[in-house]
Scaffold this active site. Structure first.
Site, PDB file in Angstrom:
ATOM      1  CG  ASP A   1      -1.940  -1.099   1.202  1.00 40.17           C
ATOM      2  OD1 ASP A   1      -2.461  -1.399   0.115  1.00 40.17           O
ATOM      3  OD2 ASP A   1      -2.220  -1.674   2.271  1.00 40.17           O
TER       4      ASP A   1
ATOM      5  CG  ASP B   1      -6.706  -1.447  -1.739  1.00 39.57           C
ATOM      6  OD1 ASP B   1      -7.041  -2.637  -1.861  1.00 39.57           O
ATOM      7  OD2 ASP B   1      -5.747  -1.072  -1.040  1.00 39.57           O
TER       8      ASP B   1
END
Length: 216
Positions: A147, A181
């Site tokens: 991330d 995401d």
């Protein structure tokens, strides 16, 4: 291939951007390192997700294996559903949104399935290496999801009179996420927003096809 070109192009594009960004971050940043893009409002902030969303764990190593395998099965189901929708000429917007969800889910599965054998460990002091001599930091299906997108837009303290959280520190937007995401979130959001249009037109098309069959 008629009807498949746009969904497949979108899937490949999302996967390419997602994986290139993750590879760059893994090879050029250490855990916790920041790059400012728009001052303090948008940063590239490198973290790794060991389990579920927001860094939650799921039953240790066996739980992570189960979660990865479950994701693979779920993505296979979404892929089959996408094929069915294209074949049966569902609304193009709906198909593209499902393609976004499929691409995002697949992007994170690539991390959790293969990154453990492709990269060395990323630490606070050392960048990862691709195809390290001693092998990767983990085994197949036990990789960590990368991330890096961080938007701490508003930061401050709740006023003392505010219920429950009065005087406490707050930060919006706190989660750190990735391109995959984002694709999932955008796909779900657009389906929720335009669902009446998608399914209204789909119902009209089915009724039209049914009428044509009766006339024949």
């Amino acid at each position: 291939m008629k009807g498949y070109t746009r969904p497949l192009t979108l899937i490949v594009l999302v996967l390419l951007i997602d994986q290139l960004s993750k590879f760059w971050v893994k090879l050029n940043m250490t855990i916790g390192q920041d790059f400012k893009v728009l001052g303090n409002k948008f940063l590239i902030h490198f973290i790794e997700n060991n389990g579920m969303a927001y860094g939650m764990e799921f039953g240790g190593e066996f739980g992570k294996l189960f979660l990865t395998l479950f994701r693979i099965i779920a993505v296979a189901g979404i892929g089959y559903g996408l094929h069915y929708m294209v074949k049966n000429k569902y609304h193009r917007g709906f198909v593209l949104n499902v393609a976004l969800i499929f691409a995002g889910a697949l992007g994170n599965i690539i991390d959790s399935t293969f990154y453990g054998i492709l990269f060395s460990e990323s630490t606070f002091y050392q960048k990862a290496v691709l195809f390290p001599d001693g092998g990767g930091y983990s085994s197949l299906f036990h990789g960590k999801v990368v991330d890096m997108l961080y938007f701490p837009l508003i930061e401050g303290n709740f006023p003392d009179w505010f219920p429950i959280w009065g005087g406490e520190h707050f930060l919006f937007f706190r989660p750190v996420f990735n391109i995959a995401d984002s694709a999932i979130s955008i796909g779900v959001f657009l389906i929720l927003i335009f669902q009446k249009r998608y399914f209204k037109e789909e119902k009209a098309e089915k009724e039209s096809r049914h009428s044509e069959m009766l006339e024949d």
